[in-house]
Structure formats: C-alpha cells, structure tokens
Design a protein around this motif. Sequence first.
Motif, PDB file in Angstrom:
ATOM      1  N   LEU A  53      -0.214 -88.405  76.183  1.00  0.00           N
ATOM      2  CA  LEU A  53       0.661 -88.817  75.128  1.00  0.00           C
ATOM      3  C   LEU A  53       0.624 -88.311  73.892  1.00  0.00           C
ATOM      4  CD1 LEU A  53       0.311 -92.501  76.599  1.00  0.00           C
ATOM      5  CD2 LEU A  53       2.315 -91.114  76.615  1.00  0.00           C
ATOM      6  N   ALA A  54       1.765 -87.822  73.520  1.00  0.00           N
ATOM      7  CA  ALA A  54       1.814 -87.503  71.657  1.00  0.00           C
ATOM      8  C   ALA A  54       2.171 -88.572  71.014  1.00  0.00           C
ATOM      9  CB  ALA A  54       2.889 -86.357  71.830  1.00  0.00           C
ATOM     10  N   SER A  55       2.851 -89.578  71.485  1.00  0.00           N
ATOM     11  CA  SER A  55       3.215 -90.808  70.787  1.00  0.00           C
ATOM     12  C   SER A  55       3.440 -92.088  71.658  1.00  0.00           C
ATOM     13  CB  SER A  55       4.508 -90.562  69.757  1.00  0.00           C
ATOM     14  OG  SER A  55       5.495 -90.457  70.550  1.00  0.00           O
ATOM     15  N   TRP A  56       3.451 -93.249  71.210  1.00  0.00           N
ATOM     16  CA  TRP A  56       3.562 -94.483  71.983  1.00  0.00           C
ATOM     17  C   TRP A  56       3.862 -95.282  71.036  1.00  0.00           C
ATOM     18  CZ3 TRP A  56       3.410 -95.168  77.485  1.00  0.00           C
ATOM     19  CH2 TRP A  56       3.573 -96.641  77.810  1.00  0.00           C
ATOM     20  N   ALA A  57       5.105 -96.121  71.035  1.00  0.00           N
ATOM     21  CA  ALA A  57       5.232 -97.380  69.948  1.00  0.00           C
ATOM     22  C   ALA A  57       6.454 -98.197  70.604  1.00  0.00           C
ATOM     23  CB  ALA A  57       5.717 -96.564  68.759  1.00  0.00           C
ATOM     24  N   TYR A  58       6.304 -99.382  70.185  1.00  0.00           N
ATOM     25  CA  TYR A  58       7.178-100.505  70.563  1.00  0.00           C
ATOM     26  C   TYR A  58       7.948-100.837  69.308  1.00  0.00           C
ATOM     27  CZ  TYR A  58       4.218-101.153  74.788  1.00  0.00           C
ATOM     28  OH  TYR A  58       3.664-101.191  75.991  1.00  0.00           O
ATOM     29  N   ARG A  59       9.081-101.283  69.420  1.00  0.00           N
ATOM     30  CA  ARG A  59      10.085-102.105  68.576  1.00  0.00           C
ATOM     31  C   ARG A  59      10.491-103.478  69.292  1.00  0.00           C
ATOM     32  NH1 ARG A  59      15.889 -99.985  67.313  1.00  0.00           N
ATOM     33  NH2 ARG A  59      16.077-101.004  69.339  1.00  0.00           N
ATOM     34  N   ASP A  71       1.698-103.003  67.869  1.00  0.00           N
ATOM     35  CA  ASP A  71       1.081-101.916  67.225  1.00  0.00           C
ATOM     36  C   ASP A  71      -0.455-101.605  67.324  1.00  0.00           C
ATOM     37  OD1 ASP A  71       3.602-101.610  65.961  1.00  0.00           O
ATOM     38  OD2 ASP A  71       2.971-102.714  64.188  1.00  0.00           O
ATOM     39  N   LEU A  72      -1.289-102.564  67.304  1.00  0.00           N
ATOM     40  CA  LEU A  72      -2.643-102.363  67.512  1.00  0.00           C
ATOM     41  C   LEU A  72      -2.820-101.897  69.088  1.00  0.00           C
ATOM     42  CD1 LEU A  72      -4.106-105.806  66.108  1.00  0.00           C
ATOM     43  CD2 LEU A  72      -4.165-103.487  65.084  1.00  0.00           C
ATOM     44  N   ARG A  73      -2.143-102.262  69.948  1.00  0.00           N
ATOM     45  CA  ARG A  73      -2.172-101.948  71.419  1.00  0.00           C
ATOM     46  C   ARG A  73      -1.922-100.328  71.560  1.00  0.00           C
ATOM     47  NH1 ARG A  73      -2.804-104.907  75.866  1.00  0.00           N
ATOM     48  NH2 ARG A  73      -1.551-104.473  77.741  1.00  0.00           N
ATOM     49  N   SER A  74      -0.877 -99.913  70.821  1.00  0.00           N
ATOM     50  CA  SER A  74      -0.418 -98.743  70.764  1.00  0.00           C
ATOM     51  C   SER A  74      -1.416 -97.857  70.358  1.00  0.00           C
ATOM     52  CB  SER A  74       0.999 -98.440  70.199  1.00  0.00           C
ATOM     53  OG  SER A  74       1.994 -99.206  70.594  1.00  0.00           O
ATOM     54  N   ALA A  75      -1.713 -98.240  69.205  1.00  0.00           N
ATOM     55  CA  ALA A  75      -2.891 -97.371  68.463  1.00  0.00           C
ATOM     56  C   ALA A  75      -4.242 -97.020  69.251  1.00  0.00           C
ATOM     57  CB  ALA A  75      -3.352 -97.987  67.171  1.00  0.00           C
ATOM     58  N   VAL A  93       6.763 -98.934  63.763  1.00  0.00           N
ATOM     59  CA  VAL A  93       5.681 -98.577  63.223  1.00  0.00           C
ATOM     60  C   VAL A  93       4.961 -97.699  64.231  1.00  0.00           C
ATOM     61  CG1 VAL A  93       3.457 -99.315  62.243  1.00  0.00           C
ATOM     62  CG2 VAL A  93       5.394-100.858  61.877  1.00  0.00           C
ATOM     63  N   ARG A  94       4.716 -96.624  63.844  1.00  0.00           N
ATOM     64  CA  ARG A  94       4.226 -95.543  64.833  1.00  0.00           C
ATOM     65  C   ARG A  94       2.879 -96.072  65.096  1.00  0.00           C
ATOM     66  NH1 ARG A  94       6.204 -90.846  65.239  1.00  0.00           N
ATOM     67  NH2 ARG A  94       4.175 -89.853  65.760  1.00  0.00           N
ATOM     68  N   GLY A  95       2.430 -96.002  66.432  1.00  0.00           N
ATOM     69  CA  GLY A  95       1.096 -96.247  66.863  1.00  0.00           C
ATOM     70  C   GLY A  95       0.101 -95.394  66.708  1.00  0.00           C
ATOM     71  N   VAL A  96      -0.410 -95.164  65.337  1.00  0.00           N
ATOM     72  CA  VAL A  96      -1.445 -94.123  64.964  1.00  0.00           C
ATOM     73  C   VAL A  96      -2.613 -94.514  64.465  1.00  0.00           C
ATOM     74  CG1 VAL A  96       0.393 -92.297  64.846  1.00  0.00           C
ATOM     75  CG2 VAL A  96      -0.080 -93.519  62.849  1.00  0.00           C
ATOM     76  N   GLY A  97      -2.910 -95.989  64.398  1.00  0.00           N
ATOM     77  CA  GLY A  97      -3.794 -96.587  63.753  1.00  0.00           C
ATOM     78  C   GLY A  97      -3.531 -97.923  63.379  1.00  0.00           C
ATOM     79  N   ALA A  98      -4.354 -98.691  63.011  1.00  0.00           N
ATOM     80  CA  ALA A  98      -4.439-100.306  62.935  1.00  0.00           C
ATOM     81  C   ALA A  98      -3.736-100.332  61.583  1.00  0.00           C
ATOM     82  CB  ALA A  98      -5.921-100.832  62.670  1.00  0.00           C
ATOM     83  N   VAL A  99      -2.631-101.393  61.557  1.00  0.00           N
ATOM     84  CA  VAL A  99      -1.799-101.727  60.306  1.00  0.00           C
ATOM     85  C   VAL A  99      -2.436-102.820  59.592  1.00  0.00           C
ATOM     86  CG1 VAL A  99       0.318-100.358  61.180  1.00  0.00           C
ATOM     87  CG2 VAL A  99      -0.237-102.836  62.081  1.00  0.00           C
ATOM     88  N   ALA A 100      -2.364-103.023  58.492  1.00  0.00           N
ATOM     89  CA  ALA A 100      -2.957-103.757  57.625  1.00  0.00           C
ATOM     90  C   ALA A 100      -2.186-105.094  57.515  1.00  0.00           C
ATOM     91  CB  ALA A 100      -3.280-103.277  56.362  1.00  0.00           C
TER      92      ALA A 100
END
Length: 395
Positions: free
Chosen positions: A73-79, A42-46, A7-14
């Motif tokens: 940073l241009a992107s940051w995400a965990y799986r 995801d919240l942390r990345s966003a 899930v891309r870290g670009v905002g909160a996910v619902a």
Amino acid sequence: MAGGRWVRGVGAVALCLLLPLAGCGGHMSADSAEAEVQHVLDLRSAALLRHDETAYGATGTRTEYTRLRALPLASWAYRVDAVHRTASGATADAELRYRVAGYDRAPVAARRTLTLARTADGTWYVTADLPAGKAGQQLWDQGTVSAVEGAHSLVLGTGQSADGLRAFARMADRAVPDVSREWGVDWARKVVVLVPRSLEGMAGLLGSPASNYRGIAAVTTGEAGGSGRTPADRVVVNPDAYAVLGDMGKQVVLTHETTHVATRAHTTAATPLWLSEGYADWIGYLGTGRAPREAAPELARAVRAGRVPAALPTDHDFGFTSDPTELAQAYEGGWLACRMIAAQWGTARLDAFYQAVGAHGQRSGAVESALKQVLGTTPRTFTARWRAYVRTELG
C-alpha cells in the motif's frame, strides 16, 4: 464536518479522542460523533501503513490487517460521511481511498460501512468493516490476500496457490510488452490481476450477479476517459471459466484484458464496443497463428449457413446476459473489423482510428468522423467492405 473530511493516514493526528459532550442529557452532537470516529479511523489507517499490528488492534478488529498483510500500500484513508447511533454502538458511512504502491496513479475509491462499539471508558473501536449496501467487495473481503509480483504485473488472489498466481504473473508479464509493441508505450505498462476463489467471488468484486459472468474468463474494470488521474485498472479473473481454457486461450485472455488497460485513456463514451473489444482481441490473437475460422467459429458457422451479419455489432450485442452464441459472434465480428483495418489500411491507421474515435467526445458522429478523417471512407462503404471480408475469411 457534515460533508466529511480527508486526513491522510500517515501518522497519528493530534485530536482528543473524547470530545466534549454537547446538548442536554449527555448526548453527543452528530459532528462530535463523526470527529471521534474519524479520529479512530485515522489512527487505524496510520497503523496499517506503518505495519504496526499492535496499534491497529488497539482501534478494533484485526481481521483486515491480517488479510491485507501482503498488499503493498502507498496510501490508505477513510472519509467519514455520517455516523448513525445504535443500541450497541454506531455504524459509520465512509469512503475508503487507497493506492497500491507502484501501480495506482490515483486512489481507488470504495464505499464502506463500519460497525463500531465503545469501551467502558467511552473509546470507539471498530468491530466490522464491510462493503456499503450496493458496493462491490474488495478482494480482502473474501479472505486473506496473497500477492505475486512479476516484472510488469501484480497478481493478487484469495484461495489460490502460489504456483497458480505465479502462472498468472508470467502470462501478464508476456502480455504487457506484446501490447506495447502494437499500441505503443504511452501507458503505465503495468497490470494488476485479481484472482478470486470462484465465479461467485468475481461477481462479488464486480457487484453484479454471478449469472452475468458465467462463461466469461475475465473482465477489466476501470473508469473510461483520459483524465490522467484514473486509478490503475484491475483485471478480474473468473477462475472457473479460465481453468477450462488451453494455454493459448489463457494467454489470449490476459493479453486482451491488458490491451484494455493500455487503451483506457483513449477509450471514452464515444468508443463503440465493437472497436474496443475488437481491438483487444486483435492484439490478443497476434502471433498465435490462429486462422480466422479457428478464432471466430460461431460467426464462421453463421456465414457458412448463409447468415452474414448485415451490420457491425451493437453495444447491446456485447451484453453479458446476451445469448452465448450471439455474444461470441459480436466479439468475433469486432475482431474481424479491426483485423480488416490492419490488413487493408495498416496497423498505424488502426491505432489512429481508435484514438480518433475516442477523442470525439460523444458517441454521435464519432465513428463517421474517424472513418472519413483516418480511413477516407464512409460508414456504408466500410460496412460493405467488412461484410465482404467476413464472407471471404470465414466462408
């Protein structure tokens, strides 16, 4: 989600932070635990990407936020791949993927182990984010990252002065056009330089013992092969060895490593180290005015003692754990081979030879084929010419 999800870290996910419990006795399923931890990350990345320290702190420790503040940073995400419950909370196995803005064409991947605890109301929060078992460190694992951006470079350091990092940026900015002038402009024409505090810091970034790099001023990381999606290479400096070099030596090292960045797409499993390292040294020494005996002192001593190498250096000769004298001779022999090609066949043929070897796809037959197609010679004849050239230039 046993295999994890991105899930891309670009905002909160619902997602609901506390998912329903499954099974008897109030024990969560593995999928539920992974989903909850994934949501927190995801919240942390966003929060990190939008520079929201308060929101980041709400998900756990702020150590990484502080250390990463200077990194563009241009992107940051965990799986999340797995969550393991412990007496005090949980640990999570995860892959971090991130891109440095303006430099990375594709995400850099790093294996991480996160430690988590739960608040009284059951909310997960991160207490530690560290490299996984055998994974190398990231620069921020060693302390707060400082950044200096040049015209063609980004220099990142820990425990280094701003003036010191600016000096690296100036040399990298000089190296990039110098490399492009010889190799061409079909590469990113940017370089990222990592300057840790010490040799031990360099070894930590590379995930290897410090003894492997003692006396090595810098190395370039990166995945070989021209997929087009390779992340930008990192030039990793050994500040202990680099500091003892003169100004010319420091520039040669940065230009050498920048050459590896430029040629990465054409450097494959088919490329022998005498060619990749020799070519990088060839560009590194251009314009320095260094005579062969000055640039190849160890091999010159051997030649004057009557020990002309019988064959081109093997990959084994370039091992960091090799005898220092033999390692130096391997680099010097590769440099003289590339210098000879440029002198006797021309620089355009040298570039074409390099690319032809890398395009072969496998080591067997790669050099033989390129020698025939590009230089019109055979391995035996080429080796004989190289031995004569070494004797002439160094004797």
